[in-house]
Design a protein around this motif. Structure first.
Motif, PDB file in Angstrom:
ATOM      1  N   TYR A   1      -0.536 -31.315 -33.464  1.00  0.00           N
ATOM      2  CA  TYR A   1      -1.849 -31.869 -33.124  1.00  0.00           C
ATOM      3  C   TYR A   1      -1.703 -33.136 -32.299  1.00  0.00           C
ATOM      4  O   TYR A   1      -0.636 -33.760 -32.274  1.00  0.00           O
ATOM      5  N   ASP A   2      -2.757 -33.478 -31.623  1.00  0.00           N
ATOM      6  CA  ASP A   2      -2.828 -34.687 -30.808  1.00  0.00           C
ATOM      7  C   ASP A   2      -3.309 -35.823 -31.698  1.00  0.00           C
ATOM      8  O   ASP A   2      -4.491 -35.910 -32.031  1.00  0.00           O
ATOM      9  N   ALA A   3      -2.407 -36.689 -32.097  1.00  0.00           N
ATOM     10  CA  ALA A   3      -2.731 -37.745 -33.051  1.00  0.00           C
ATOM     11  C   ALA A   3      -3.624 -38.829 -32.459  1.00  0.00           C
ATOM     12  O   ALA A   3      -4.110 -39.688 -33.196  1.00  0.00           O
ATOM     13  N   SER A   4      -3.886 -38.794 -31.172  1.00  0.00           N
ATOM     14  CA  SER A   4      -4.750 -39.818 -30.578  1.00  0.00           C
ATOM     15  C   SER A   4      -6.222 -39.561 -30.870  1.00  0.00           C
ATOM     16  O   SER A   4      -7.051 -40.446 -30.673  1.00  0.00           O
ATOM     17  N   LEU A   5      -6.568 -38.354 -31.309  1.00  0.00           N
ATOM     18  CA  LEU A   5      -7.952 -38.006 -31.622  1.00  0.00           C
ATOM     19  C   LEU A   5      -8.159 -38.160 -33.120  1.00  0.00           C
ATOM     20  O   LEU A   5      -7.777 -37.306 -33.911  1.00  0.00           O
TER      21      LEU A   5
END
Length: 736
Positions: free
Chosen positions: A24-28
């Motif tokens: 997953y994209d941890a920035s979101l």
């Protein structure tokens, strides 16, 4: 449109290989929360995840894909779920319009993993039924900046929690899981605890204070004396914090809320100056120009200090002059121009303004705030103080023609009905939500009490450490209102699976039948015996405020009481007239209400007797069954009290002794049921407790008051009650 990001989750259930893989994209941040929930769901099932693999397309038997499709691809918070099977691999894909929609879709998948129903998920499209779904939270920030409810056991217990990140993180996580997306925080005058105002540096308050002086029920209902100087004679510092520490704290809380898709609003009443009174000439005087200047500067700093503050709610309140025009002019000069001042310094800031439709008129609001550049909504008390009454309250009907997409209302959904018990009637919640106005007239709702505090529990005899949050204790009630307001088509079968997972020891259909029956006691009795605002009716105690209303309601009060407007229920005087004249009944009779209460009580008690031996060591299930027992005994009490009041009303007119004897008999039964109720209640809850809207509640001590009803009946003189309609307090009429 190509997805801007995705989570790929190959997984293996029930011993299959390879191990689930989470990417997953941890920035979101909202998506990261969904990922955490998915990870926990697999852990509960004994699955080990391999996180952040080098190749998100790693082979696996099953995959989850969460995709944000970007701006303009759908309504905010919406998402679609698609399932496909290719080459022996099953993929569930969530296509979301934004990160919050992806979070909600991810929470659906996490729940399916937890419940073991992943393979049963079908293709679906979801968007919020109600755009904004909120919690109303009276925030007791400090002895010196109290909320509207601080002279109460629960509020005093929760002052330290207002300054605990652990408290707010848990609270906001629970809100997100239940699909709430608005947190409204209410305080009489929060500014000294929230901001540093350069023009008034000495107003900012350091540390967090709580009084050790015993509180009581002598406080006004307007909030004007919620802070009394004598409360400072014994003070404890519950948190050592500078004003800069406090600012950093609330910035963090608001940022965390946004990471869970939750908007944050501060609401005030007016004009209160607690924490600032006497400094720089500030007083709670509407004509005081120094006070107006102070408020304007404080509002400016609130907006500038908290970039994640989404809006402000205001009240033409209890401490203002009764002339609506002058009140609205003051509110514009302070809140309106304060926000405008902030926008000059931070042009990118947008602040939604919610003007409560309380003690003012729509025309005056519109005229005063016609220059406001950002969204401005009004707010209406939808069920006045009693959301657990009718699932279709009609008080808002007169306002609907004046509402439109440019001027919508929020619904204040006040829960001053059930402070102690775990309520769980999904049918009522679903009907109530479906009856709310449409999106063209309604911006959203926020739900909560004035008479209690939805922080940590303050009534349990055996509290956890830390004390359990109210939202955790009443988990199914909060789940129902949040999940159904997002998606009222959520099936009963799915709700059954959720409850069965929580309480696997007992048959879920039987539990939910008894739980709903016990929960129906509150709407039934509140529709029959209507007290519009909180100080006039607390159904848990058959009580109103003893100083400002009638105290404990006697059988005499029940004879003369009125029913909820538009409920279709006859009050006792109306019923008596028709009964003695042998004319057709044009509504639900008091005796039918009593029978309904008794029927629900009988069902609930039968379920409790059946399921209690099966509860085993599940403490939460036992506590739930105990709540059901208490609610059922309360329902039986009210059933017998209504029957006794009806018979006494007949005797009042006919002087037939057998009717008085019947009244006495029913009221003796009522005494017995109250004793059972008080006994069931005190098995797990403290007594007495102080509530700010009705004073001290002591259910065992109230046995004497129920016995007094018997004495009233025995000494009753015929001709006491005339054939006239009860004088009903004004039910907050709409004024355009």
């Amino acid at each position: 449109m190509k997805p801007t990001w995705m989570i790929l989750l190959p997984l293996a259930l029930y011993g299959q290989t390879p191990s689930p893989v989470l990417h997953y994209d941890a920035s979101l941040e909202p998506v990261r929360f969904a990922a955490t929930e998915i990870r926990r769901a697999f852990a509960e099932r004994g699955e080990r995840l391999v996180e952040r693999p080098p190749s998100p397309a790693a082979a696996g038997g099953r995959r989850m894909v969460l995709t944000v499709t970007g701006e303009g691809s759908g309504a905010p918070q919406s998402y679609s779920l698609r399932r496909r099977v290719e080459g022996g691999q099953t993929t569930w894909q969530v296509l979301a319009s934004d990160a919050v929609g992806a979070m909600y879709g991810g929470l659906d998948l996490a729940e399916a993993v937890r419940l073991g129903t992943l393979d049963q998920l079908a293709d679906t499209d979801k968007s919020p039924h109600i755009e904004r779904r909120g919690i109303k939270f009276n925030a007791p920030l400090d002895l010196r900046t109290p909320s509207y409810s601080d002279n109460s056991t629960a509020a005093q217990a929760n002052i330290p929690e207002m300054w605990s990140k652990d408290f707010w993180y848990e609270f906001l996580d629970t809100m997100a899981r239940n699909r709430y997306n608005v947190l409204s925080l209410w305080n009489l005058h929060p500014f000294p605890s929230l901001v540093r105002v350069p023009e008034y540096p000495d107003v900012a308050l350091h540390d967090v204070h709580r009084t050790r002086v015993p509180l009581d029920d002598t406080y006004t209902m307007s909030g004007s004396d919620m802070f009394r100087p004598m409360l400072q004679e014994r003070v404890e510092v519950v948190r050592k914090m500078s004003i800069d520490d406090k600012i950093a704290f609330w910035r963090d809380v608001m940022r965390y809320a946004h990471q869970r898709g939750i908007e944050v609003y501060w609401f005030t009443w007016n004009i209160f100056t607690f924490g600032a009174t006497g400094k720089y000439g500030i007083t709670p005087d509407q004509e005081n120009e120094r006070t107006a200047a102070y408020f304007r500067a404080s509002v400016r700093e609130l907006v500038l200090t908290y970039p994640d503050l989404d809006g402000i709610g205001i009240t033409a309140g209890e401490q203002m002059k009764q002339d609506s025009k002058s009140k609205e002019q003051w509110l514009w000069r302070t809140y309106g121009e304060g926000i405008m001042d902030a926008r000059k310094l931070a042009p990118e800031r947008k602040v939604r303004l919610i003007h409560r439709f309380h003690m003012t008129g729509l025309e005056e609001i519109t005229q005063a705030f016609q220059g406001y550049p950002d969204p401005i909504d009004v707010s209406f008390k939808y069920s006045i103080a009693h959301m657990y009454s009718s699932p279709k309250p009609l008080f808002i009907e007169a306002a609907l023609p004046f509402l439109n997409p440019q001027r919508r209302t929020w619904l204040t959904v006040r829960d001053d009905d059930i402070y102690s018990f775990r309520w769980a009637d999904s049918g009522y919640a679903r009907e109530y939500i479906r009856n709310m106005p449409g999106k063209d007239k309604m911006a959203g709702f926020y739900m909560g009490p004035d008479g209690y505090n939805w922080g940590r529990e303050a009534m349990n005899l055996a509290p956890q450490s830390p004390a359990q949050q109210v939202m955790a204790k009443k988990w199914f009630s909060f789940l129902l209102w949040g999940r159904l307001s997002f998606d009222p088509s959520l099936t009963e079968a799915h709700l059954d699976r959720i409850v069965a997972h929580r309480f696997p020891e007992v048959p879920v259909a039987r539990l939910r039948e008894g739980w709903a029956a016990a929960s129906r006691v509150f709407p039934e009795i509140t529709k029959f015996f209507w007290g519009d605002i909180d100080l006039r009716w607390m159904p848990e105690a058959c009580l109103s405020h003893p100083r400002f209303h009638k105290g404990f309601y006697t059988v005499h009060h029940f004879i003369e009481g009125g029913t909820m407007p538009a409920s279709g229920i006859l009050n006792i005087v109306e019923w008596r007239q028709k009964f003695l004249a042998s004319t057709p009944m044009s509504g639900i009779t008091p005796l039918e209400v009593a029978d309904t209460l008794a029927m629900n009580a009988t069902t609930a008690l039968a379920v409790v007797r059946e399921l209690t031996p099966q509860a085993g060591g599940n403490a939460e299930l036992k506590a739930t069954l105990q709540d059901m027992t208490a609610m059922a005994h309360l329902g039986n009490y009210y059933a017998e009290k209504i029957r006794g009041a009806a018979q006494l009303a007949l005797f009042d007119k006919t002087s037939r002794p057998e009717q008085r004897e019947a009244a006495v008999r029913h009221l003796l039964f009522a005494v017995d049921h109250w004793k059972r109720y008080a006994s069931a209640y005190t098995l797990q809850y403290r007594q007495p407790l102080l509530y700010n809207r009705v004073g001290t509640v002591d259910l065992p001590a109230f046995v004497a008051k129920t016995e007094h009803d018997v004495a009233i009946a025995r000494l009753w003189a015929p001709g006491t009650v005339a054939d006239r309609q009860p004088v009903r307090p004004a039910d907050r009429p709409f004024r355009k």
